[in-house]
Design a protein around this motif. Structure first.
Motif, PDB file in Angstrom:
ATOM      1  N   ARG A 195      20.099 -48.488   5.800  1.00  0.00           N
ATOM      2  CA  ARG A 195      21.004 -49.070   6.870  1.00  0.00           C
ATOM      3  C   ARG A 195      21.826 -49.084   5.388  1.00  0.00           C
ATOM      4  O   ARG A 195      22.652 -49.059   5.627  1.00  0.00           O
ATOM      5  N   LYS A 196      21.470 -49.160   4.190  1.00  0.00           N
ATOM      6  CA  LYS A 196      22.502 -49.706   3.395  1.00  0.00           C
ATOM      7  C   LYS A 196      23.411 -48.181   2.535  1.00  0.00           C
ATOM      8  O   LYS A 196      24.730 -48.604   2.179  1.00  0.00           O
ATOM      9  N   THR A 215      16.702 -48.852  12.320  1.00  0.00           N
ATOM     10  CA  THR A 215      16.861 -47.706  10.945  1.00  0.00           C
ATOM     11  C   THR A 215      16.072 -49.036  10.032  1.00  0.00           C
ATOM     12  O   THR A 215      16.415 -50.316   9.834  1.00  0.00           O
ATOM     13  N   PRO A 216      15.206 -48.848   9.546  1.00  0.00           N
ATOM     14  CA  PRO A 216      15.010 -49.463   8.356  1.00  0.00           C
ATOM     15  C   PRO A 216      16.234 -50.419   7.026  1.00  0.00           C
ATOM     16  O   PRO A 216      16.914 -49.159   6.640  1.00  0.00           O
ATOM     17  N   GLU A 217      15.855 -51.459   6.877  1.00  0.00           N
ATOM     18  CA  GLU A 217      16.946 -52.091   6.195  1.00  0.00           C
ATOM     19  C   GLU A 217      17.491 -51.254   5.080  1.00  0.00           C
ATOM     20  O   GLU A 217      18.680 -50.947   4.090  1.00  0.00           O
ATOM     21  N   LYS A 261      25.079 -41.360   4.449  1.00  0.00           N
ATOM     22  CA  LYS A 261      24.092 -40.590   3.156  1.00  0.00           C
ATOM     23  C   LYS A 261      23.106 -40.344   4.170  1.00  0.00           C
ATOM     24  O   LYS A 261      21.861 -39.633   2.997  1.00  0.00           O
ATOM     25  N   GLY A 262      22.254 -41.367   4.330  1.00  0.00           N
ATOM     26  CA  GLY A 262      21.195 -40.983   5.360  1.00  0.00           C
ATOM     27  C   GLY A 262      20.342 -40.460   6.482  1.00  0.00           C
ATOM     28  O   GLY A 262      19.631 -40.647   6.867  1.00  0.00           O
ATOM     29  N   ASP A 263      21.632 -40.058   6.673  1.00  0.00           N
ATOM     30  CA  ASP A 263      21.500 -39.011   7.993  1.00  0.00           C
ATOM     31  C   ASP A 263      20.563 -38.076   7.991  1.00  0.00           C
ATOM     32  O   ASP A 263      20.825 -36.709   7.009  1.00  0.00           O
ATOM     33  N   SER A 308      15.869 -35.986   2.461  1.00  0.00           N
ATOM     34  CA  SER A 308      16.885 -37.585   2.648  1.00  0.00           C
ATOM     35  C   SER A 308      16.173 -38.036   3.103  1.00  0.00           C
ATOM     36  O   SER A 308      14.993 -38.454   2.715  1.00  0.00           O
ATOM     37  N   PRO A 309      16.865 -39.310   2.337  1.00  0.00           N
ATOM     38  CA  PRO A 309      15.946 -41.009   2.032  1.00  0.00           C
ATOM     39  C   PRO A 309      15.402 -41.777   3.582  1.00  0.00           C
ATOM     40  O   PRO A 309      14.309 -41.957   3.193  1.00  0.00           O
TER      41      PRO A 309
END
Ligand code: FES
Length: 108
Positions: free
Chosen positions: A97-98, A92-94, A102-104, A2-3
């Protein structure tokens, strides 16, 4: 991966095992402190994360080398100031957030 990052990818399983070992060696495991694993604590970017309850202490970027100091602090009823997460660490880093969901991350 994950990112957001992953505590497991940064060694959380070895940290958990070593923490349990240290607590047992110092006689804390049976009476005072239990090292439980958990799902994601939602501070993946600052992991591995360790939460001390009921003290509401949140440590981040924990390494194996930090564990003796953490256990010392537990024995003394203190906390390891240098490992405390800042208020910003809970945001959450910006760039993430974008990415939205998908970053979960689902497991630590
Ligand atoms: S806080 Fe550990 S994986 Fe999210």
């Amino acid at each position: 991966m994950s990112p957001k990052g992953s505590c497991a990818a940064r060694g959380s399983e070895a940290i958990h095992a070593r923490l349990k070992q240290l607590l047992k060696q110092r006689g804390l495991a049976e009476t005072e402190v239990r090292a439980c694993s958990s799902g994601c604590l939602d501070t993946c970017w600052a992991g591995p994360s360790v939460c001390v309850e009921p003290d509401h202490v949140f440590y981040g970027r924990v390494t194996l080398e930090d564990l003796d100091e953490i256990v010392d602090a537990l024995q003394q009823g203190a906390r390891v100031e240098r490992l405390l997460l800042s208020a910003d660490d809970f945001e959450t880093p910006e760039p993430l957030r974008k990415l939205g969901r998908k970053g979960d991350q689902t497991a630590s």
